[in-house]
Design a protein around this motif. Structure first.
Motif, PDB file in Angstrom:
ATOM      1  N   ARG A 134       0.820  -1.212   0.000  1.00  0.00           N
ATOM      2  CA  ARG A 134       0.000   0.000   0.000  1.00  0.00           C
ATOM      3  C   ARG A 134       0.855   1.263   0.000  1.00  0.00           C
ATOM      4  NH1 ARG A 134      -3.317  -1.077   5.310  1.00  0.00           N
ATOM      5  NH2 ARG A 134      -1.181  -1.620   5.900  1.00  0.00           N
ATOM      6  N   GLY A 173       2.967   4.059  -1.171  1.00  0.00           N
ATOM      7  CA  GLY A 173       3.213   4.684  -2.461  1.00  0.00           C
ATOM      8  C   GLY A 173       4.590   5.323  -2.505  1.00  0.00           C
ATOM      9  N   VAL A 190       2.990  12.352  -0.954  1.00  0.00           N
ATOM     10  CA  VAL A 190       2.797  11.132  -1.737  1.00  0.00           C
ATOM     11  C   VAL A 190       2.464  11.532  -3.167  1.00  0.00           C
ATOM     12  CG1 VAL A 190       1.461   9.011  -1.983  1.00  0.00           C
ATOM     13  CG2 VAL A 190       1.864   9.943   0.266  1.00  0.00           C
ATOM     14  N   GLY A 201       0.570  10.823  -6.447  1.00  0.00           N
ATOM     15  CA  GLY A 201      -0.593  10.049  -6.824  1.00  0.00           C
ATOM     16  C   GLY A 201      -1.882  10.728  -6.432  1.00  0.00           C
ATOM     17  N   ALA A 217      -4.101   6.768  -3.432  1.00  0.00           N
ATOM     18  CA  ALA A 217      -2.695   6.511  -3.089  1.00  0.00           C
ATOM     19  C   ALA A 217      -2.349   7.147  -1.748  1.00  0.00           C
ATOM     20  CB  ALA A 217      -1.780   7.047  -4.185  1.00  0.00           C
ATOM     21  N   ASP A 247      -4.035   4.969   1.006  1.00  0.00           N
ATOM     22  CA  ASP A 247      -3.317   3.695   1.169  1.00  0.00           C
ATOM     23  C   ASP A 247      -1.975   3.903   1.867  1.00  0.00           C
ATOM     24  OD1 ASP A 247      -5.381   2.361  -0.044  1.00  0.00           O
ATOM     25  OD2 ASP A 247      -4.370   2.134  -1.989  1.00  0.00           O
ATOM     26  N   THR A 248      -1.276   4.952   1.492  1.00  0.00           N
ATOM     27  CA  THR A 248       0.014   5.241   2.116  1.00  0.00           C
ATOM     28  C   THR A 248      -0.158   5.596   3.589  1.00  0.00           C
ATOM     29  OG1 THR A 248       0.951   5.964   0.022  1.00  0.00           O
ATOM     30  CG2 THR A 248       2.042   6.730   2.014  1.00  0.00           C
TER      31      THR A 248
END
Length: 146
Positions: A29, A31, A53, A55, A59, A62-63
């Motif tokens: 996960r 990024g 991050v 994205g 993203a 998730d990060t």
């Protein structure tokens, strides 16, 4: 304001966390993360870690989840490499500077367009009234007319 010791520790924590994210944290996960800043409290008990991050929103989410799950591992490594009595607690924050900079750039572009439109309208325009709007009395002497 934090002293020079806290500044050194902050820089060292930034290096350790960046290395950990690059080499040891293998969460899918995670990024493309860049650690932008670390702020350590005056007593050294808490470190706020700012990151960006590449994205979209997914993203970033998730990060953030990957960083929360890896916080314990990262904190353990920070404690072992720093060699301080009390390892600071770590908290990750998404850095809003890139988004803010993008918004400012957009506003500046709009201002430039508006200035160009005003300059275009002003071309060929004449002043209203007399060319010299200041009233001068004839009995006033100019400086240097002695």
């Amino acid at each position: 304001m934090a002293g020079p010791r806290q500044a050194k520790l902050s820089d060292r924590i930034k290096e350790i966390v960046a290395t950990m994210l690059e080499r040891r944290v293998k969460d899918p996960r995670l990024g493309f993360v860049t650690i932008t800043d670390v702020r350590l409290t005056g007593d050294g008990q808490h470190a706020s870690i700012f990151y960006t991050v590449m994205g979209d929103e997914r993203a970033r989410a998730d990060t953030a989840a990957a960083l929360i799950s890896a916080t314990g591992l990262i904190r353990k490594e920070v404690g072992s490499q720093l060699g301080v009595r009390h390892t600071p607690s770590l908290e990750f924050f998404l850095d809003s500077v890139p988004e803010t900079a993008r918004e400012i750039e957009e506003l500046l572009a709009k201002a430039r367009e508006s200035d160009a439109r005003v300059a275009e309208r002003a071309q060929g325009a004449a002043y209203a009234g007399e060319p010299d709007p200041y009233k001068v009395r004839e009995d006033d002497e100019e400086p240097g007319d002695d």
